[in-house]
Design an enzyme around this catalytic site. Structure first.
Site, PDB file in Angstrom:
ATOM      1  N   GLU A 117      44.612  36.810  47.092  1.00 46.96           N
ATOM      2  CA  GLU A 117      43.500  36.166  47.787  1.00 46.96           C
ATOM      3  C   GLU A 117      42.753  35.217  46.846  1.00 46.96           C
ATOM      4  O   GLU A 117      42.338  34.124  47.251  1.00 46.96           O
ATOM      5  CB  GLU A 117      42.564  37.229  48.362  1.00 46.96           C
ATOM      6  CG  GLU A 117      43.211  38.030  49.492  1.00 46.96           C
ATOM      7  CD  GLU A 117      42.321  39.137  50.012  1.00 46.96           C
ATOM      8  OE1 GLU A 117      41.839  39.036  51.143  1.00 46.96           O
ATOM      9  OE2 GLU A 117      42.105  40.113  49.267  1.00 46.96           O
ATOM     10  N   GLU A 137      47.953  45.597  50.542  1.00 51.13           N
ATOM     11  CA  GLU A 137      46.861  46.488  50.925  1.00 51.13           C
ATOM     12  C   GLU A 137      47.269  47.539  51.946  1.00 51.13           C
ATOM     13  O   GLU A 137      46.672  48.624  51.995  1.00 51.13           O
ATOM     14  CB  GLU A 137      45.684  45.665  51.470  1.00 51.13           C
ATOM     15  CG  GLU A 137      44.952  44.834  50.433  1.00 51.13           C
ATOM     16  CD  GLU A 137      45.536  43.433  50.251  1.00 51.13           C
ATOM     17  OE1 GLU A 137      44.853  42.576  49.681  1.00 51.13           O
ATOM     18  OE2 GLU A 137      46.701  43.213  50.689  1.00 51.13           O
TER      19      GLU A 137
END
Length: 265
Positions: A117, A137
């Site tokens: 990210e 994740e």
């Protein structure tokens, strides 16, 4: 500069090189985010015309600091009010994306979860061909929390974005270059040289025009082409008064295209 600094800044001409050194794996959380914001602001104040973000450790970033998640679970919610962060996750990505200076992520080792990210908030991603990159994740029962899903969808489409975030695989850098998630892969031994060559190319460009490009792209992908069209006149105002435009026009008349030397103002 403190030996225990989480991010160091080196000035190479008009390029700032920010090196993350948050041991052991540059885990992303309030401490590292605050340090990145601080150094980016200082690079901007120093008049940098391009900023490189890289790692001085074995990996670019192995993901998020899991202690943060465990504290949130223990508190019974996802709030971040007591985490001593200057910016929330989304605010941080927007801070990076709207910075009026080109940002280049130089990736080696693993770049996972929050580390990806972070890279996606930059304007250009160059990666070593040996790098392993992914949104992992889901292996924790989460999904990308900072805004990685939507930024993947912008770059590679909904189907690939869902694949990355839901299957939580690690991908090799050349695959993600073919998909369009990253810009360029190079052999690991060439990463620093290639990164600085690209950063120099950005830094020698018309900085105010680059800032306008960044803002209009951000508006277009978030609010649509019509909104970007409507913002064009406002965004372009600084360009018409810039030294770079005058230099570019004069150089074109004298020497033809592509030979202008820009001052970045």
């Amino acid at each position: 500069m403190s030996e225990d600094a989480l991010v160091t800044r080196e000035q190479r001409g008009n390029i700032s090189v920010l090196t993350m050194t948050y041991r052991p794996y540059n885990l992303l959380g309030p401490k590292l985010i605050n340090a990145i914001v601080r150094e980016v602001e200082q690079a901007q104040q120093a008049g940098s015309r391009a900023i490189v973000l890289r790692s001085g450790l074995r990996h670019f970033s192995a993901g998020a600091d899991l202690d943060i998640f465990e504290k949130r679970v223990a508190q019974g919610g996802g709030g971040a009010a007591d985490e001593e962060r200057r910016l929330s996750g989304v605010e941080f990505l927007r801070f990076m994306e709207l910075l009026p200076i080109p940002l280049i992520a130089s990736v080696h080792g693993v770049c996972l979860g929050g580390g990806l990210e972070l890279a996606l908030s930059c304007d250009y991603i160059i990666a070593a061909s040996s790098a392993k990159i992914g949104s992992v994740e889901a292996t924790l029962g989460l999904h990308p929390l900072l805004g990685g899903i939507q930024r993947q969808a912008q770059r590679i489409g909904a189907a690939r974005a869902k694949e990355m975030s839901m299957l939580a695989r690690r991908y090799d850098a050349p695959t993600l270059e073919r998909w369009g998630l990253i810009n360029l892969t190079v052999p690991e031994e060439q990463l620093e040289t290639a990164t600085m060559a690209i950063a120099e190319e950005f830094a020698q460009g018309p900085t105010l025009a680059h800032a306008a490009t960044k803002e209009l792209v951000h508006i277009a992908v978030n609010d649509g082409v019509t909104a970007a069209d409507e913002a064009m006149a406002r965004v372009q105002v600084p360009i018409w008064a810039s030294e770079d435009l005058k230099a570019g026009l004069a150089s074109f008349r004298k020497n033809g295209p592509g030979l202008a030397k820009f001052a970045g103002r």
